[in-house]
Scaffold this active site. Structure first.
Site, mmCIF file in Angstrom:
data_model
loop_
_atom_site.group_PDB
_atom_site.id
_atom_site.type_symbol
_atom_site.label_atom_id
_atom_site.label_comp_id
_atom_site.label_asym_id
_atom_site.label_seq_id
_atom_site.Cartn_x
_atom_site.Cartn_y
_atom_site.Cartn_z
ATOM 1 N N ASP A 25 9.827 3.522 7.692
ATOM 2 C CA ASP A 25 8.617 3.831 8.461
ATOM 3 C C ASP A 25 8.611 5.294 8.923
ATOM 4 O OD1 ASP A 25 6.236 3.369 9.719
ATOM 5 O OD2 ASP A 25 7.101 2.371 11.466
ATOM 6 N N ASN A 73 -0.534 -3.196 3.400
ATOM 7 C CA ASN A 73 -0.870 -1.796 3.090
ATOM 8 C C ASN A 73 -2.175 -1.656 2.299
ATOM 9 O OD1 ASN A 73 2.611 -0.729 2.727
ATOM 10 N ND2 ASN A 73 1.256 -0.596 4.499
#
Ligand code: FPP
Length: 246
Positions: A25, A73
């Protein structure tokens, strides 16, 4: 400051986690801080995959699983999604040869369905090239969701029951795990999340039941071998009881 080699030298070689999984991340924040585009952030993130794969090979980690594109996503902009697909293809072309030379096998964890033909082809080539390698596995979570994986496993099991090849009383944890995307890697020893967020984000929900979790404040493109060794040191300092007592 502690040097990477110094930390690595202090690690207990007999307590290296077999399977490390990483939620990579912070690419977007890294890019923003550098005045770059999000895509450049992902490119820097992809470069760092090479660095951390090397660190795993040096230490003897046998399986590295990376969360590269989640089922969530798809909510990002089309431009960002397309660039992630493109990056994945490029990564496969550029690095699969190098990984092959060091006897690393690439595996895909997730669904092909929904991905562009070209991306599927690029992934497939990397898998095919490295399929007989035995030194280490690098599993790429691409178009992956933990809940979707569990639902898929439940469906396969239901099909087997309906077909009469499996009876409900024979459904055990071991049988269930056989229906995950990568059944041979159904246990994660250490889960690392970068960029300081304390979230699982639908990653490997079954496999992390007994994982140790390390959250690093460092953004993924900056997550160095030093940071990786520190996460391993953290893991080694903990006593894993698996719900029992020592
Ligand atoms: C999270 O950062 C990262 C991603 C959604 C993509 C991860 C992809 C890579 C590291 C590159 C491709 C990898 C391989 C194996 C080819 P974010 O964009 O959510 O960051 P932010 O939270 O700071 O916005």
């Amino acid at each position: 400051m502690e040097k990477a080699q110094d930390i690595a030298a202090l690690l207990d070689k007999d307590k290296i986690p077999r399977h490390v999984a990483i939620i990579m991340d912070g690419n977007g924040r890294w890019a923003e801080r550098q005045g770059k585009s999000r895509i450049e952030g992902h490119e820097a993130g992809a470069r760092n995959v090479k660095e951390i794969t090397e660190a795993c090979q040096e230490l003897g980690v046998k399986v590295l699983t990376l969360y590269a594109f989640s089922t969530e996503n798809w909510r990002r902009s089309k431009q960002e999604i397309d660039s992630l697909f493109h990056l994945m293809g490029r990564y496969m072309k550029q690095y699969s040869g190098q990984l092959h030379k060091t006897n690393v096998r690439l595996l895909h964890m997730g669904e092909n369905q929904g991905l562009p033909e070209k991306t599927i082809e690029d992934i497939q080539k990397g898998l095919e090239l490295t399929k007989d390698n035995q030194n280490m596995d690098v599993c790429v979570g691409f178009n992956y969701g933990g809940r979707r994986e569990i639902v898929r496993a439940a469906r396969q099991i239901a099909d087997a029951v309906q077909a009469g090849t499996l009876s409900p009383e024979d459904i055990t944890e071991e049988v269930f795990a056989q229906h995950l995307y990568l059944p041979e890697h159904s246990e994660v020893d250490l889960l690392i999340r970068t960029s300081g967020e304390f979230r699982i984000s639908n990653f490997m929900l079954w496999q992390i039941s007994y994982s140790e979790i390390v959250v690093s404040p460092t953004l993924w493109p900056d997550f160095s071998k030093d940071d990786f060794y520190k996460a391993i040191r953290d893991y080694q300092s903990r006593l894993r009881r698996f719900g029992g007592r020592p």
